[in-house]
Design a protein around this motif. Structure first.
Motif, PDB file in Angstrom:
ATOM      1  N   MET A   1       0.916  -1.346   0.114  1.00 39.56           N
ATOM      2  CA  MET A   1       0.008  -0.188  -0.025  1.00 39.56           C
ATOM      3  C   MET A   1       0.837   1.205   0.126  1.00 39.56           C
ATOM      4  SD  MET A   1      -2.804  -1.612  -0.169  1.00 39.56           S
ATOM      5  CE  MET A   1      -4.031   0.030  -0.058  1.00 39.56           C
ATOM      6  N   GLY A   2       2.163   1.102   0.196  1.00 40.24           N
ATOM      7  CA  GLY A   2       2.923   2.495   0.063  1.00 40.24           C
ATOM      8  C   GLY A   2       3.535   2.582  -1.106  1.00 40.24           C
ATOM      9  N   GLY A   3       3.679   4.171  -1.446  1.00 37.43           N
ATOM     10  CA  GLY A   3       4.379   4.444  -2.633  1.00 37.43           C
ATOM     11  C   GLY A   3       3.615   5.436  -3.260  1.00 37.43           C
ATOM     12  N   ASP A   4       4.100   6.284  -4.167  1.00 38.79           N
ATOM     13  CA  ASP A   4       3.345   7.163  -5.014  1.00 38.79           C
ATOM     14  C   ASP A   4       2.340   6.351  -6.017  1.00 38.79           C
ATOM     15  OD1 ASP A   4       4.819   9.059  -3.653  1.00 38.79           O
ATOM     16  OD2 ASP A   4       6.291   9.211  -5.336  1.00 38.79           O
ATOM     17  N   HIS A   5       2.943   5.269  -6.381  1.00 35.78           N
ATOM     18  CA  HIS A   5       1.954   4.464  -7.435  1.00 35.78           C
ATOM     19  C   HIS A   5       1.350   3.220  -6.985  1.00 35.78           C
ATOM     20  CE1 HIS A   5       4.081   7.245 -10.196  1.00 35.78           C
ATOM     21  NE2 HIS A   5       4.933   6.730  -9.815  1.00 35.78           N
ATOM     22  N   HIS A  50      -4.768  -9.762   3.857  1.00 37.70           N
ATOM     23  CA  HIS A  50      -5.500  -8.442   4.162  1.00 37.70           C
ATOM     24  C   HIS A  50      -5.014  -7.636   5.489  1.00 37.70           C
ATOM     25  CE1 HIS A  50      -8.677  -5.459   4.316  1.00 37.70           C
ATOM     26  NE2 HIS A  50      -8.998  -5.752   5.926  1.00 37.70           N
ATOM     27  N   ALA A  51      -4.727  -6.491   5.474  1.00 35.33           N
ATOM     28  CA  ALA A  51      -4.448  -5.500   6.261  1.00 35.33           C
ATOM     29  C   ALA A  51      -4.987  -4.710   6.322  1.00 35.33           C
ATOM     30  CB  ALA A  51      -2.913  -5.521   6.398  1.00 35.33           C
ATOM     31  N   GLU A  52      -6.047  -4.011   7.312  1.00 36.38           N
ATOM     32  CA  GLU A  52      -7.028  -3.100   7.470  1.00 36.38           C
ATOM     33  C   GLU A  52      -6.308  -1.870   7.400  1.00 36.38           C
ATOM     34  OE1 GLU A  52     -10.565  -1.711   7.227  1.00 36.38           O
ATOM     35  OE2 GLU A  52     -10.102  -3.900   7.251  1.00 36.38           O
ATOM     36  N   GLU A  53      -5.293  -1.406   8.170  1.00 40.79           N
ATOM     37  CA  GLU A  53      -4.680  -0.103   8.292  1.00 40.79           C
ATOM     38  C   GLU A  53      -3.673   0.286   7.200  1.00 40.79           C
ATOM     39  OE1 GLU A  53      -5.326   0.915  12.752  1.00 40.79           O
ATOM     40  OE2 GLU A  53      -4.068  -0.953  12.573  1.00 40.79           O
ATOM     41  N   ILE A  54      -3.578   1.496   6.916  1.00 36.20           N
ATOM     42  CA  ILE A  54      -2.433   2.025   6.336  1.00 36.20           C
ATOM     43  C   ILE A  54      -1.530   3.128   7.077  1.00 36.20           C
ATOM     44  CG2 ILE A  54      -1.661   3.050   4.106  1.00 36.20           C
ATOM     45  CD1 ILE A  54      -4.078   2.222   2.988  1.00 36.20           C
ATOM     46  N   VAL A  55      -0.036   3.002   6.771  1.00 41.85           N
ATOM     47  CA  VAL A  55       0.829   4.176   7.403  1.00 41.85           C
ATOM     48  C   VAL A  55       1.019   5.110   6.397  1.00 41.85           C
ATOM     49  CG1 VAL A  55       3.006   4.710   8.537  1.00 41.85           C
ATOM     50  CG2 VAL A  55       1.783   2.571   9.184  1.00 41.85           C
ATOM     51  N   ALA A  56       0.408   6.330   6.498  1.00 40.23           N
ATOM     52  CA  ALA A  56       0.495   7.409   5.792  1.00 40.23           C
ATOM     53  C   ALA A  56       1.807   8.197   5.546  1.00 40.23           C
ATOM     54  CB  ALA A  56      -0.396   8.239   5.754  1.00 40.23           C
ATOM     55  N   MET A  57       2.402   8.686   4.614  1.00 46.07           N
ATOM     56  CA  MET A  57       3.755   9.304   4.592  1.00 46.07           C
ATOM     57  C   MET A  57       3.918  10.289   5.364  1.00 46.07           C
ATOM     58  SD  MET A  57       5.471   7.663   2.218  1.00 46.07           S
ATOM     59  CE  MET A  57       6.777   8.525   2.032  1.00 46.07           C
ATOM     60  N   ASP A  58       2.960  11.071   5.853  1.00 43.80           N
ATOM     61  CA  ASP A  58       3.093  11.961   6.949  1.00 43.80           C
ATOM     62  C   ASP A  58       2.994  11.770   8.337  1.00 43.80           C
ATOM     63  OD1 ASP A  58       0.395  11.575   6.775  1.00 43.80           O
ATOM     64  OD2 ASP A  58      -0.469  13.699   6.498  1.00 43.80           O
ATOM     65  N   ALA A  91       7.770   0.057  -0.099  1.00 49.29           N
ATOM     66  CA  ALA A  91       8.097   1.212  -0.807  1.00 49.29           C
ATOM     67  C   ALA A  91       7.557   2.512  -0.360  1.00 49.29           C
ATOM     68  CB  ALA A  91       7.727   1.333  -2.385  1.00 49.29           C
ATOM     69  N   GLY A  92       6.858   2.454   1.045  1.00 52.25           N
ATOM     70  CA  GLY A  92       6.290   3.611   1.373  1.00 52.25           C
ATOM     71  C   GLY A  92       7.209   4.490   2.420  1.00 52.25           C
ATOM     72  N   ASN A  93       6.527   4.673   3.797  1.00 54.86           N
ATOM     73  CA  ASN A  93       7.101   5.689   4.645  1.00 54.86           C
ATOM     74  C   ASN A  93       8.330   4.738   5.213  1.00 54.86           C
ATOM     75  OD1 ASN A  93       7.769   6.701   7.352  1.00 54.86           O
ATOM     76  ND2 ASN A  93       5.732   7.531   7.095  1.00 54.86           N
ATOM     77  N   THR A  94       9.455   5.472   4.778  1.00 58.03           N
ATOM     78  CA  THR A  94      10.837   4.782   5.064  1.00 58.03           C
ATOM     79  C   THR A  94      11.143   4.645   6.423  1.00 58.03           C
ATOM     80  OG1 THR A  94      11.764   5.570   3.021  1.00 58.03           O
ATOM     81  CG2 THR A  94      13.279   5.062   5.173  1.00 58.03           C
ATOM     82  N   GLY A  95      10.724   5.825   7.257  1.00 60.03           N
ATOM     83  CA  GLY A  95      10.761   5.556   8.774  1.00 60.03           C
ATOM     84  C   GLY A  95       9.925   4.527   9.411  1.00 60.03           C
ATOM     85  N   GLY A 281      16.618  -9.783  10.347  1.00 53.96           N
ATOM     86  CA  GLY A 281      15.742 -10.464   9.351  1.00 53.96           C
ATOM     87  C   GLY A 281      16.002  -9.452   7.851  1.00 53.96           C
ATOM     88  N   VAL A 282      15.583  -9.833   6.756  1.00 54.27           N
ATOM     89  CA  VAL A 282      15.685  -9.179   5.615  1.00 54.27           C
ATOM     90  C   VAL A 282      14.799  -8.166   5.207  1.00 54.27           C
ATOM     91  CG1 VAL A 282      16.227  -9.258   2.978  1.00 54.27           C
ATOM     92  CG2 VAL A 282      16.967 -11.099   4.491  1.00 54.27           C
ATOM     93  N   CYS A 283      15.301  -6.852   5.164  1.00 55.33           N
ATOM     94  CA  CYS A 283      14.073  -5.839   5.055  1.00 55.33           C
ATOM     95  C   CYS A 283      14.690  -4.843   3.931  1.00 55.33           C
ATOM     96  CB  CYS A 283      13.813  -4.897   6.115  1.00 55.33           C
ATOM     97  SG  CYS A 283      12.878  -3.526   5.814  1.00 55.33           S
ATOM     98  N   VAL A 284      14.119  -4.820   2.761  1.00 52.41           N
ATOM     99  CA  VAL A 284      14.537  -4.060   1.552  1.00 52.41           C
ATOM    100  C   VAL A 284      13.442  -2.677   1.410  1.00 52.41           C
ATOM    101  CG1 VAL A 284      14.829  -3.890  -0.913  1.00 52.41           C
ATOM    102  CG2 VAL A 284      15.366  -6.125   0.340  1.00 52.41           C
ATOM    103  N   ILE A 285      13.967  -1.695   1.402  1.00 48.86           N
ATOM    104  CA  ILE A 285      13.124  -0.544   1.426  1.00 48.86           C
ATOM    105  C   ILE A 285      13.425   0.268  -0.036  1.00 48.86           C
ATOM    106  CG2 ILE A 285      12.930   1.932   2.356  1.00 48.86           C
ATOM    107  CD1 ILE A 285      14.162   0.956   4.975  1.00 48.86           C
ATOM    108  N   SER A 286      12.429   0.248  -0.948  1.00 47.92           N
ATOM    109  CA  SER A 286      12.355   0.827  -2.332  1.00 47.92           C
ATOM    110  C   SER A 286      11.975   2.280  -2.338  1.00 47.92           C
ATOM    111  CB  SER A 286      11.497  -0.088  -3.072  1.00 47.92           C
ATOM    112  OG  SER A 286      11.826   0.388  -4.581  1.00 47.92           O
ATOM    113  N   HIS A 287      12.262   3.113  -3.125  1.00 43.95           N
ATOM    114  CA  HIS A 287      12.072   4.430  -3.042  1.00 43.95           C
ATOM    115  C   HIS A 287      10.545   4.581  -3.235  1.00 43.95           C
ATOM    116  CE1 HIS A 287      11.774   4.472  -7.522  1.00 43.95           C
ATOM    117  NE2 HIS A 287      12.576   3.675  -7.599  1.00 43.95           N
TER     118      HIS A 287
END
Length: 321
Positions: A1-5, A50-58, A91-95, A281-287
């Motif tokens: 659910m993360g990322g501009d697209h 399914h995951a009900e919630e989303i962490v927004a960029m702000d 690909a969402g909120n890096t923090g 664990g392996v965690c990859v953060i895409s732009h």
């Protein structure tokens, strides 16, 4: 659910990754938004959780990761913790991605703080440089930077295939003794590390002077944004000149394809993403502007980290240090 697209490009990239990389993918997100992007019969190798919630960029990253236990990021990290997945890609909120990984996966024993390892392209080079930390830990102690150097060195050996990585400490001068108190204190610790080259400057980035460039997360993130801005300015300058006169436009018909081909090394979609080192664990953060191609390559990075045993090798390196 993360990322501009998201979720369109993320889903398309995941489906492509299954075919191209011979992996299975669990898509974690809101089913009403994701399911219509898959065929009615489903896609072999793709599972939807399914995951009900989303962490927004702000949102505040740490607070959101703690509060939103049913967010796609937290559920994604939980899947890795429970062994239902071997790696997480976001690909969402890096923090928030980092916070979720820390909360659910925990740190490798002996690691005080995690660090983001960013591949830096080297024009005409055979391999990327590695910048660590790219923004995970802003305020650092000398001991933490020394740990970043060990992790970066082992990552370069394990996944990037560099037999004897060289390490540079980013400072405001090459000579020993240059830099602020943090840099001066770290220098003495890094002298004991195999492959330590000494201080390097900002101009050494993208030139392959060393394989691993070590710095704190604040400086590292500023460096990354500076490189991005400089590259955009250079591209605008070159193509502005090629479009400035009829004669330049004619020359551009020949030069533009060559320039675009040469500039392919700078395409962030090809690097796939950065790896959060120090978590268990392996965690990859895409732009954030990841396309489907970027997601495929992020999954490729995750797969290679799993196959080469990056986390296990980091544990060995920290224990040995």
């Amino acid at each position: 659910m993360g990322g501009d697209h998201a979720p369109g490009e993320i889903v398309r990239g995941a489906v492509d990754a299954v075919t191209e990389l011979d992996v299975e993918v669990v898509l974690v997100g809101q089913e009403p938004a994701v399911a219509p992007l898959l065929s009615d019969a489903g896609v072999p190798g793709v599972e939807l959780e399914h995951a009900e919630e989303i962490v927004a960029m702000d949102e505040d990253p740490a607070a959101a990761a703690r509060r939103k236990k049913d967010s796609s990021l937290v559920r994604c990290a939980q899947a890795v913790r429970e062994g239902r997945a071997q790696a997480m890609v976001g690909a969402g909120n890096t923090g928030a991605t980092m916070a979720a990984a820390l909360l659910r996966l925990g740190r490798i024993r002996g690691i005080a703080r995690p660090a983001i390892a960013i591949p830096i392209p080297v024009p005409a080079g055979t391999r990327h440089q590695l910048l660590i930390d790219g923004g995970a830990t802003v305020d650092c102690t000398p001991e933490w930077l020394a740990q970043f150097a060990r992790m970066g060195r082992e990552y370069a050996r394990t996944r990037l295939g560099v037999d004897a990585p060289t390490i540079g400490l980013l400072s405001n001068g090459e000579e020993p003794g240059k830099g602020d108190e943090l840099r001066k204190n770290v220098f003495g610790l890094l002298e004991k590390l195999p492959g330590f080259h000494g201080n390097v400057e900002g101009r050494d980035l993208m030139h392959g002077t060393v394989d691993v460039v070590v710095t704190d997360g604040f400086t590292g993130n500023v460096v990354l944004k500076t490189l991005e801005g400089a590259l955009r300015a250079a591209v605008a300058l070159v193509f502005g000149v090629l479009d400035s006169t009829p004669e330049a436009k004619e020359a551009g018909k020949v030069l533009a394809p060559m320039l675009l081909d040469a500039a392919g090394v700078f395409d962030p979609d090809l690097t796939g993403g950065a790896v959060l080192l120090g978590v268990d664990g392996v965690c990859v953060i895409s732009h954030g502007s990841s396309s489907a191609r970027a997601i495929v390559n992020a999954v490729r990075v995750a797969k290679e980290c799993v196959e080469t045993g990056v986390v296990g090798r980091l544990k060995e390196a920290i224990d040995a240090g």
